[in-house]
Design a protein around this motif. Structure first.
Motif, PDB file in Angstrom:
ATOM      1  N   GLY A   1       7.556  -4.023 -16.025  1.00 26.30           N
ATOM      2  CA  GLY A   1       7.715  -2.587 -16.176  1.00 26.30           C
ATOM      3  C   GLY A   1       7.111  -1.772 -15.051  1.00 26.30           C
ATOM      4  O   GLY A   1       6.621  -2.298 -14.045  1.00 26.30           O
ATOM      5  N   GLU A   2       7.145  -0.449 -15.232  1.00 28.46           N
ATOM      6  CA  GLU A   2       6.539   0.472 -14.283  1.00 28.46           C
ATOM      7  C   GLU A   2       5.155   0.878 -14.776  1.00 28.46           C
ATOM      8  O   GLU A   2       4.916   0.965 -15.986  1.00 28.46           O
ATOM      9  CB  GLU A   2       7.415   1.721 -14.106  1.00 28.46           C
ATOM     10  N   HIS A   3       4.270   1.148 -13.839  1.00 30.27           N
ATOM     11  CA  HIS A   3       2.898   1.501 -14.182  1.00 30.27           C
ATOM     12  C   HIS A   3       2.541   2.827 -13.519  1.00 30.27           C
ATOM     13  O   HIS A   3       2.861   3.052 -12.348  1.00 30.27           O
ATOM     14  CB  HIS A   3       1.938   0.403 -13.728  1.00 30.27           C
ATOM     15  N   LEU A   4       1.871   3.690 -14.277  1.00 31.21           N
ATOM     16  CA  LEU A   4       1.465   4.983 -13.751  1.00 31.21           C
ATOM     17  C   LEU A   4       0.104   4.832 -13.096  1.00 31.21           C
ATOM     18  O   LEU A   4      -0.874   4.406 -13.732  1.00 31.21           O
ATOM     19  CB  LEU A   4       1.393   6.012 -14.883  1.00 31.21           C
ATOM     20  N   LEU A   5       0.023   5.200 -11.813  1.00 33.40           N
ATOM     21  CA  LEU A   5      -1.217   5.089 -11.050  1.00 33.40           C
ATOM     22  C   LEU A   5      -1.706   6.478 -10.669  1.00 33.40           C
ATOM     23  O   LEU A   5      -0.912   7.382 -10.436  1.00 33.40           O
ATOM     24  CB  LEU A   5      -0.991   4.246  -9.787  1.00 33.40           C
ATOM     25  N   HIS A   6      -3.023   6.635 -10.561  1.00 31.76           N
ATOM     26  CA  HIS A   6      -3.621   7.953 -10.357  1.00 31.76           C
ATOM     27  C   HIS A   6      -4.562   7.905  -9.153  1.00 31.76           C
ATOM     28  O   HIS A   6      -5.359   6.980  -9.007  1.00 31.76           O
ATOM     29  CB  HIS A   6      -4.398   8.383 -11.606  1.00 31.76           C
ATOM     30  N   ARG A   7      -4.475   8.934  -8.316  1.00 25.83           N
ATOM     31  CA  ARG A   7      -5.305   8.998  -7.110  1.00 25.83           C
ATOM     32  C   ARG A   7      -6.589   9.771  -7.395  1.00 25.83           C
ATOM     33  O   ARG A   7      -6.567  10.829  -8.042  1.00 25.83           O
ATOM     34  CB  ARG A   7      -4.548   9.685  -5.977  1.00 25.83           C
ATOM     35  N   ILE A   8      -7.711   9.236  -6.926  1.00 24.13           N
ATOM     36  CA  ILE A   8      -8.996   9.905  -7.050  1.00 24.13           C
ATOM     37  C   ILE A   8      -9.199  10.838  -5.850  1.00 24.13           C
ATOM     38  O   ILE A   8      -8.983  10.442  -4.703  1.00 24.13           O
ATOM     39  CB  ILE A   8     -10.157   8.881  -7.102  1.00 24.13           C
ATOM     40  N   VAL A   9      -9.611  12.063  -6.110  1.00 20.56           N
ATOM     41  CA  VAL A   9      -9.934  13.015  -5.049  1.00 20.56           C
ATOM     42  C   VAL A   9     -11.437  12.963  -4.827  1.00 20.56           C
ATOM     43  O   VAL A   9     -12.220  13.106  -5.765  1.00 20.56           O
ATOM     44  CB  VAL A   9      -9.505  14.454  -5.425  1.00 20.56           C
ATOM     45  N   TYR A  10     -11.847  12.729  -3.576  1.00 18.09           N
ATOM     46  CA  TYR A  10     -13.293  12.609  -3.297  1.00 18.09           C
ATOM     47  C   TYR A  10     -13.665  13.373  -2.049  1.00 18.09           C
ATOM     48  O   TYR A  10     -12.815  13.802  -1.285  1.00 18.09           O
ATOM     49  CB  TYR A  10     -13.694  11.146  -3.149  1.00 18.09           C
TER      50      TYR A  10
END
Length: 326
Positions: free
Chosen positions: A317-326
């Motif tokens: 399947g597809e996976h939702l990935l999230h970017r961290i802002v630093y």
């Protein structure tokens, strides 16, 4: 790194029993899994080098080099402090190994494996190393090692819920060529030092390290993110002070239950997922899974950027990935 770490042509996981005419060596280090390598180009071995990194404090940063020579390898001591022996005799000049000869450096050993002796049942990780590609030692190879740990003789047990972080240097092959061997070694040493100092500060554990790639685990998702954010900031500061030697590191983070082998190695689906997430990251990015975001977001002290979906190799399947802002 624009190319996928898992799709490098020069370095790839080899199927069981694969030799392709190249010599195979077995490397042992106390407390760690046996590593089996098919050597197709010169490979440096040491505590802090662009090749195979071992943790034995008794070996030098660049201790020895292993080069293919027909159906055997040539072993060269690189001016190490504690020296290298072959069958307990000092290695004073490059030497071709015969099957069964034991190379000792610190508490580690290296041995040539004969074709007759090599079999799919042999424990360890079988990997082809070629074309002096320092990216061979990053996320893709670490992920392949994790996938193969399930075949070791160690008896697995439940490690509980841990947060896994994978990281590597984007475009390390190109950077190595641009900087030259000596300068690249210096820059890689700075990178590794920063990563390990931040790891100690945030009480993480270095599970695997190969060249420019690290696999690390934490008991807390928040600690894992604090670590990788601090590491990215420190690397950015180093790059600002040394523009010509700047490094762009990508990282992936995932939380889940892992299986613990008796030798301390972690493996399992969640470990592999963390490596695949890192493989999706761009230079300078920290990507996390939806579960990591769920765990840390309620406190409101971590800022998330845009999210994107990705297909992760070997995972459905597809996976939702999230970017961290630093």
């Amino acid at each position: 790194m624009t190319e996928s770490a898992s799709e490098l042509a020069a370095v790839r996981s080899a199927p069981a029993g694969f030799t392709a005419g190249a010599p195979t060596v077995v490397v042992t280090e106390p407390g760690r899994s046996v590593l089996t390598l098919v050597v197709t180009a010169t490979l440096d071995v040491g505590r802090d080098c662009s090749g195979l990194i071992l943790l034995d404090a008794a070996i030098s940063r660049r201790h020895l080099a292993v080069s293919p020579a027909g159906d055997t390898v040539v072993v060269t001591d690189l001016g190490s402090l504690n020296g290298t022996t072959v069958d307990d005799k000092p290695l004073e000049e490059p030497q071709r190994l015969a099957a069964g000869q034991i190379v000792r450096f610190g508490a580690c050993t290296l041995e040539l494996v004969s074709r007759q002796r090599h079999s799919p049942a042999r424990p360890g990780v079988l990997t082809e190393l070629g074309s002096r590609d320092v990216r061979s030692t990053s996320i893709g190879l670490l992920a392949d090692a994790v996938l193969d740990l399930g075949t070791t003789s160690a008896q697995p047990s439940d490690a509980g819920t841990v947060t896994i972080v994978f990281s590597d240097i984007e475009g390390s092959t190109v950077r190595a060529v641009e900087l030259g061997d000596l300068r690249w070694h210096e820059v890689l040493s700075v990178h590794n030092t920063i990563m390990r100092r931040m790891l100690a500060r945030h009480h993480g554990t270095e599970t695997h390290s190969l060249g420019d790639g690290f696999m690390m685990c934490f008991r807390s998702a928040r600690s894992a993110l604090a670590f990788i954010v601090d590491a990215q900031r420190a690397l950015a500061a180093y790059g600002a002070a040394n523009p010509l030697a700047g490094l762009s590191v990508r990282a992936g983070v995932h939380t889940g239950e892992a299986v613990l082998a008796d030798d301390g190695d972690l493996f399992g689906r969640h470990v592999v997922m963390a490596s695949r997430i890192a493989d999706q990251a761009r230079g300078g990015e920290i990507l996390v899974s939806s579960l990591v975001r769920e765990i840390v977001e309620p406190r409101g002290d971590i800022v998330f950027g845009e999210s994107r979906t990705a297909v992760l190799k070997g995972l459905h399947g597809e996976h939702l990935l999230h970017r961290i802002v630093y």
